[in-house]
Design a protein around this motif. Structure first.
Motif, PDB file in Angstrom:
ATOM      1  N   GLY A   1       8.572   6.428   8.548  1.00  0.00           N
ATOM      2  CA  GLY A   1       7.186   6.584   8.121  1.00  0.00           C
ATOM      3  C   GLY A   1       6.472   7.754   8.767  1.00  0.00           C
ATOM      4  O   GLY A   1       5.703   8.463   8.113  1.00  0.00           O
ATOM      5  N   GLU A   2       6.719   7.988  10.043  1.00  0.00           N
ATOM      6  CA  GLU A   2       6.060   9.117  10.726  1.00  0.00           C
ATOM      7  C   GLU A   2       6.506  10.455  10.141  1.00  0.00           C
ATOM      8  O   GLU A   2       5.713  11.374  10.011  1.00  0.00           O
TER       9      GLU A   2
ATOM     10  N   THR B   1       0.837  -1.203   0.000  1.00  0.00           N
ATOM     11  CA  THR B   1       0.000   0.000   0.000  1.00  0.00           C
ATOM     12  C   THR B   1       0.870   1.251   0.000  1.00  0.00           C
ATOM     13  O   THR B   1       0.580   2.219  -0.699  1.00  0.00           O
ATOM     14  N   VAL B   2       1.923   1.224   0.788  1.00  0.00           N
ATOM     15  CA  VAL B   2       2.857   2.352   0.811  1.00  0.00           C
ATOM     16  C   VAL B   2       3.462   2.546  -0.571  1.00  0.00           C
ATOM     17  O   VAL B   2       3.516   3.663  -1.085  1.00  0.00           O
ATOM     18  N   VAL B   3       3.905   1.464  -1.183  1.00  0.00           N
ATOM     19  CA  VAL B   3       4.529   1.540  -2.498  1.00  0.00           C
ATOM     20  C   VAL B   3       3.551   2.097  -3.535  1.00  0.00           C
ATOM     21  O   VAL B   3       3.938   2.857  -4.422  1.00  0.00           O
ATOM     22  N   ASP B   4       2.281   1.764  -3.405  1.00  0.00           N
ATOM     23  CA  ASP B   4       1.268   2.269  -4.345  1.00  0.00           C
ATOM     24  C   ASP B   4       1.049   3.771  -4.226  1.00  0.00           C
ATOM     25  O   ASP B   4       0.841   4.445  -5.233  1.00  0.00           O
ATOM     26  N   HIS B   5       1.065   4.300  -3.014  1.00  0.00           N
ATOM     27  CA  HIS B   5       0.667   5.693  -2.803  1.00  0.00           C
ATOM     28  C   HIS B   5       1.804   6.656  -2.490  1.00  0.00           C
ATOM     29  O   HIS B   5       1.671   7.853  -2.721  1.00  0.00           O
ATOM     30  N   ALA B   6       2.900   6.174  -1.967  1.00  0.00           N
ATOM     31  CA  ALA B   6       3.975   7.053  -1.506  1.00  0.00           C
ATOM     32  C   ALA B   6       4.654   7.876  -2.600  1.00  0.00           C
ATOM     33  O   ALA B   6       4.954   9.052  -2.355  1.00  0.00           O
ATOM     34  N   PRO B   7       4.922   7.335  -3.792  1.00  0.00           N
ATOM     35  CA  PRO B   7       5.660   8.146  -4.769  1.00  0.00           C
ATOM     36  C   PRO B   7       5.021   9.502  -5.063  1.00  0.00           C
ATOM     37  O   PRO B   7       5.705  10.526  -5.069  1.00  0.00           O
ATOM     38  N   THR B   8       3.733   9.525  -5.280  1.00  0.00           N
ATOM     39  CA  THR B   8       3.047  10.790  -5.560  1.00  0.00           C
ATOM     40  C   THR B   8       3.119  11.727  -4.362  1.00  0.00           C
ATOM     41  O   THR B   8       3.363  12.929  -4.509  1.00  0.00           O
TER      42      THR B   8
ATOM     43  N   ARG C   1       5.188  15.538  -3.689  1.00  0.00           N
ATOM     44  CA  ARG C   1       4.546  16.775  -3.220  1.00  0.00           C
ATOM     45  C   ARG C   1       5.219  17.382  -1.990  1.00  0.00           C
ATOM     46  O   ARG C   1       5.041  18.552  -1.720  1.00  0.00           O
ATOM     47  N   CYS C   2       5.924  16.564  -1.233  1.00  0.00           N
ATOM     48  CA  CYS C   2       6.523  17.037   0.022  1.00  0.00           C
ATOM     49  C   CYS C   2       7.637  18.040  -0.255  1.00  0.00           C
ATOM     50  O   CYS C   2       8.476  17.834  -1.121  1.00  0.00           O
TER      51      CYS C   2
ATOM     52  N   LEU D   1      13.209  11.659   3.915  1.00  0.00           N
ATOM     53  CA  LEU D   1      12.344  11.511   2.736  1.00  0.00           C
ATOM     54  C   LEU D   1      13.134  10.973   1.546  1.00  0.00           C
ATOM     55  O   LEU D   1      12.611  10.184   0.755  1.00  0.00           O
ATOM     56  N   SER D   2      14.374  11.374   1.429  1.00  0.00           N
ATOM     57  CA  SER D   2      15.219  10.857   0.353  1.00  0.00           C
ATOM     58  C   SER D   2      15.455   9.355   0.522  1.00  0.00           C
ATOM     59  O   SER D   2      15.366   8.594  -0.452  1.00  0.00           O
ATOM     60  N   LEU D   3      15.732   8.930   1.749  1.00  0.00           N
ATOM     61  CA  LEU D   3      15.908   7.500   2.019  1.00  0.00           C
ATOM     62  C   LEU D   3      14.631   6.727   1.707  1.00  0.00           C
ATOM     63  O   LEU D   3      14.675   5.643   1.121  1.00  0.00           O
ATOM     64  N   LEU D   4      13.501   7.294   2.098  1.00  0.00           N
ATOM     65  CA  LEU D   4      12.229   6.628   1.849  1.00  0.00           C
ATOM     66  C   LEU D   4      11.932   6.564   0.353  1.00  0.00           C
ATOM     67  O   LEU D   4      11.464   5.536  -0.148  1.00  0.00           O
ATOM     68  N   ALA D   5      12.218   7.628  -0.369  1.00  0.00           N
ATOM     69  CA  ALA D   5      12.008   7.610  -1.824  1.00  0.00           C
ATOM     70  C   ALA D   5      12.856   6.530  -2.473  1.00  0.00           C
ATOM     71  O   ALA D   5      12.377   5.783  -3.342  1.00  0.00           O
ATOM     72  N   ASP D   6      14.116   6.398  -2.056  1.00  0.00           N
ATOM     73  CA  ASP D   6      14.978   5.345  -2.595  1.00  0.00           C
ATOM     74  C   ASP D   6      14.439   3.961  -2.251  1.00  0.00           C
ATOM     75  O   ASP D   6      14.470   3.047  -3.076  1.00  0.00           O
TER      76      ASP D   6
END
Length: 118
Positions: A81-82, A12-19, A23-24, A38-43
């Motif tokens: 995630g938080e 679910t995270v993978v489906d919605h997080a990129p968009t 925006r962040c 956020l950079s680590l999470l995007a990677d």
């Protein structure tokens, strides 16, 4: 078992997080130091998307390999995630506030004479 469950939830995270990550804008938020997280999470999400693509199109990824490759991304999500969620909330488009439910209703007949049939 835990990793299988974590993987399914992480999809679910993978489906919605990129968009939402796109925006962040942490530098213009109250938490400008969130940029690295956020950079680590995007990677991590990109790595997970690559893994999903291999599973869908290649099909030869065992559950053990999937779990081993997915765990770093899941761990990043659990760690940061938080931070992502607070940045996503701050970056979300703002809606107009709704009228309070306790606002008095205006009468439709105030100031207008009632129509009478003859």
């Amino acid at each position: 078992m835990f990793l299988d469950h974590a993987w399914r939830r992480f999809l679910t995270v993978v489906d919605h997080a990129p968009t939402l990550i796109y925006r962040c804008r942490p530098t213009s938020s109250p938490w400008p130091d969130d940029t690295a997280a956020l950079s680590l999470l995007a990677d991590a999400v990109i790595d997970a998307e690559t893994l999903i693509d291999e599973i869908v199109h290649g099909g030869s990824v065992s559950s053990q390999e999937r779990n081993a490759r997915a765990w770093p991304a899941i761990e990043t999500w659990l760690t940061d995630g938080e931070i992502f969620l607070r940045q996503a909330r701050v970056s979300a488009p703002h809606r107009r506030p709704a009228l309070p439910v306790t606002a008095p209703a205006r009468s439709l007949t105030t100031g207008r004479p009632a129509l009478r049939s003859h």
